[in-house]
Motif scaffolding. Structure first.
Motif, short mmCIF file in Angstrom:
data_model
loop_
_atom_site.label_atom_id
_atom_site.label_comp_id
_atom_site.label_asym_id
_atom_site.label_seq_id
_atom_site.Cartn_x
_atom_site.Cartn_y
_atom_site.Cartn_z
N VAL A 34 5.59 -5.68 2.61
CA VAL A 34 6.79 -4.90 2.30
C VAL A 34 6.44 -3.44 2.06
O VAL A 34 7.08 -2.51 2.58
N ARG A 35 5.39 -3.22 1.29
CA ARG A 35 4.99 -1.84 0.97
C ARG A 35 4.43 -1.12 2.21
O ARG A 35 4.51 0.10 2.30
N ALA A 36 3.91 -1.86 3.15
CA ALA A 36 3.43 -1.23 4.38
C ALA A 36 4.58 -0.60 5.16
O ALA A 36 4.41 0.39 5.88
N VAL A 37 5.78 -1.18 5.02
CA VAL A 37 6.96 -0.65 5.71
C VAL A 37 7.69 0.39 4.86
O VAL A 37 8.12 1.43 5.37
N LEU A 38 7.79 0.15 3.54
CA LEU A 38 8.63 1.00 2.68
C LEU A 38 7.85 1.98 1.81
O LEU A 38 8.44 2.86 1.20
N GLY A 39 6.53 1.83 1.72
CA GLY A 39 5.75 2.74 0.89
C GLY A 39 5.54 2.20 -0.51
O GLY A 39 5.97 1.09 -0.85
N ASP A 40 4.87 3.01 -1.33
CA ASP A 40 4.45 2.57 -2.66
C ASP A 40 5.38 3.02 -3.77
O ASP A 40 5.04 2.93 -4.95
N ALA A 41 6.56 3.52 -3.45
CA ALA A 41 7.51 3.92 -4.49
C ALA A 41 8.07 2.69 -5.21
O ALA A 41 7.85 1.55 -4.79
N GLU A 42 8.80 2.92 -6.28
CA GLU A 42 9.45 1.82 -6.99
C GLU A 42 10.54 1.24 -6.09
O GLU A 42 11.42 1.94 -5.62
N LEU A 43 10.47 -0.07 -5.87
CA LEU A 43 11.38 -0.75 -4.96
C LEU A 43 12.38 -1.60 -5.73
O LEU A 43 12.17 -1.93 -6.91
#
Length: 524
Positions: A34-43
């Motif tokens: 998931v973080r590979a697609v959306l990045g390391d911000a707060e999700l």
């Protein structure tokens, strides 16, 4: 628990949802794919839904959102195989939260031009349609822009809608895609203040007993916890009548509205895909057997359609037993719209799904528009499989018989000239339920998409996956995509049923503002 008639009892008890939901939610927030697609911000996780009837190996569907970049991803997999999830980008945008809307209002009132308008016209802020304005940048990124309505009580400016870009606090005075500034003012004044959001349980188990006999036994999910991309109103699950299963799930996952020419010229719509998980206040007096959000009423609950007034002191699901039936009711809001989600469970086994339409002060709803509500009815008559769907026509459309069996997936229209209705029955027992169209349910136009779909059950087909939009191609119900010519004879079947309400203040008609069919048992 209460006793409202001699020998009649209603019980409302705690019901704990699948523990896998919370564990899966936490895992997705840190999942490397998931973080590979959306990045390391707060999700944040939205619309997490267990999609299989086999809870031991339940599949799931979810949307994960990155608020900083306004990007989302659709995630699917199995709760027991979280290391192997599927992740793909999604155009989903969450609606404005209470905090975001409050921040947008505060920023708007600091703007000199808006402050001058507010002083000159006595304007007050309100939540309009659309709630969020999509603001694409030249490089394809998107900005979070919250819509703020400004309403005047009198004068030449009754309504104006602006946008506030949260990232930099800038105010967009004339945003695209909103109703034009106008002196038109439709519907009743919205309630001031309202009631506090109610915490409490997402779902409860409800039973209706007469003496020692259990008439109804089911799980009820409140709208704010209901399933689907946009919620689905009051949701019923595991519905048993007299000890036998009727429905695995019943809800309204798709709701939209389309405007006619006058509305489009005024900047309304042209269509809205609405949401069914935002509870709002109405009147309900009684006890709270399982805490906030669930009220067992001692007098009839009063929604805006009952009283003509917006607001009240209760938010959640009200239960009221009267004259041989239990009424489950909640009032919802989507911008200026007020929607009424209801189910009536009669002692004789009849189920009456109902959906009502109203609004508070706005610039649009006095223009002709049509509401479309789509029930998803996952029948499990006695068993999940071995069900069959039949259609009745009189005069017959197939020589020699009024009833014929639906062999494959199909979309059908209502046809009063043939007294057309349908039934779902168990092939082994011949027990079943008839679906009788309501007298005011209308017939679908091109945007309305259809009146009834017969589908084979598949996990993941809770709704069509479209979030809020004003785009007619997105907001239109896309149930047809589930039609794959699969066999439905002796299978696990799902019926989608559409109700269509034309709201024309100049010609109100006699049907009221409520649509819905009757589901009537036979051979039970």
């Amino acid at each position: 628990m209460t006793e409202q008639e001699s020998g009649l009892r209603i019980t409302v008890e705690p019901y704990d949802p699948e523990p896998a939901i919370s564990a899966t939610r936490m895992a997705l927030l840190e999942h490397p794919a998931v973080r590979a697609v959306l990045g390391d911000a707060e999700l944040s996780v939205h619309n997490l839904e267990l999609s299989d009837k086999d809870s031991d190996r339940a599949g799931f569907e979810a949307v994960v959102h990155n608020a900083r970049t306004c990007r989302s991803a659709h995630v699917s997999g199995r709760v027991d195989e979280l290391e192997s999830v599927s992740v793909r980008p999604s155009d989903f945008l969450p609606l404005a939260s209470e905090d975001e809307y409050g921040q947008a209002v505060e920023l708007a009132l600091r703007d000199p031009r808006i402050a001058e308008l507010v002083d000159a016209h006595g304007l007050t802020p309100y939540r309009p349609m659309p709630p969020v304005l999509d603001s694409p940048e030249p490089d394809g990124t998107r900005q979070r822009v919250i819509a703020v309505g400004l309403r005047g009580e009198s004068g030449d400016l009754a309504h104006r809608i602006i946008g506030v870009r949260l990232a930099d606090g800038s105010v967009i005075h004339e945003p695209a895609g909103v109703a034009h500034p106008t002196s038109d003012n439709c519907e009743a004044t919205p309630a001031e203040g309202g009631c506090e959001p109610s915490a409490g349980r997402d779902q409860v188990r409800v039973r209706v007993l007469r003496g020692s006999a259990v008439l109804w036994d089911l799980v009820v999910v409140r709208p704010e916890a209901s399933s689907g991309t946009n919620g689905s109103g009051i949701e019923l699950r595991y519905v048993d009548y007299k000890g036998r299963r009727v429905l695995h799930r019943a809800h309204v996952p798709i709701l939209n509205v389309e405007y006619g020419g006058a509305g489009v010229r005024a900047g309304c719509g042209p269509t809205y895909r609405d949401w069914q998980n935002s509870e709002t206040c109405f009147e309900a007096v009684g006890s709270e057997p399982v805490g906030p959000g669930w009220r067992l009423c001692t007098i009839p609950p009063q929604t805006i359609l009952d009283s003509g007034h917006d607001g009240g002191g209760f938010r959640g699901v009200a239960l009221w037993y009267h004259n041989g039936g239990l009424r489950l009711v909640s009032q919802l809001q989507a911008g200026w719209y007020r929607y009424i989600s209801e189910w009536h469970l009669l002692d004789n086994g009849t189920i009456q799904p109902r959906f009502g339409f109203a609004a508070v002060a706005n610039p649009c709803t006095c223009k002709v528009h049509t509401h479309h509500a789509y029930w998803r009815l996952d029948f499990d008559i006695i068993t999940p499989g071995n069900n069959v769907v039949e259609e009745y026509n009189n005069p017959p459309i197939i020589p020699g018989t009024h009833w014929h069996t639906k062999k494959y997936e199909i979309r059908r229209t209502r046809d009063a000239a043939h007294n057309r209705h349908w039934r779902v029955r168990n092939k082994g027992t011949f027990m079943g339920y008839t679906i009788q169209p309501g007298p005011h349910d209308g017939t679908a136009d091109a945007f309305g998409a259809g009146d009834l779909w017969v589908l084979r059950y598949h996990a993941g087909e809770i709704d069509d996956g479209h979030g809020f939009s004003t785009n007619p191609y997105v907001s239109r119900a896309d149930i047809d995509k589930f039609l794959n010519s699969e066999s439905v004879d002796g299978q696990d079947v799902v019926l989608w049923y559409g109700g269509h309400f034309v709201h024309d203040q100049a010609h109100p008609g006699t049907g009221g503002h409520i649509v819905g069919p009757d589901l009537v048992p036979f051979n039970w």
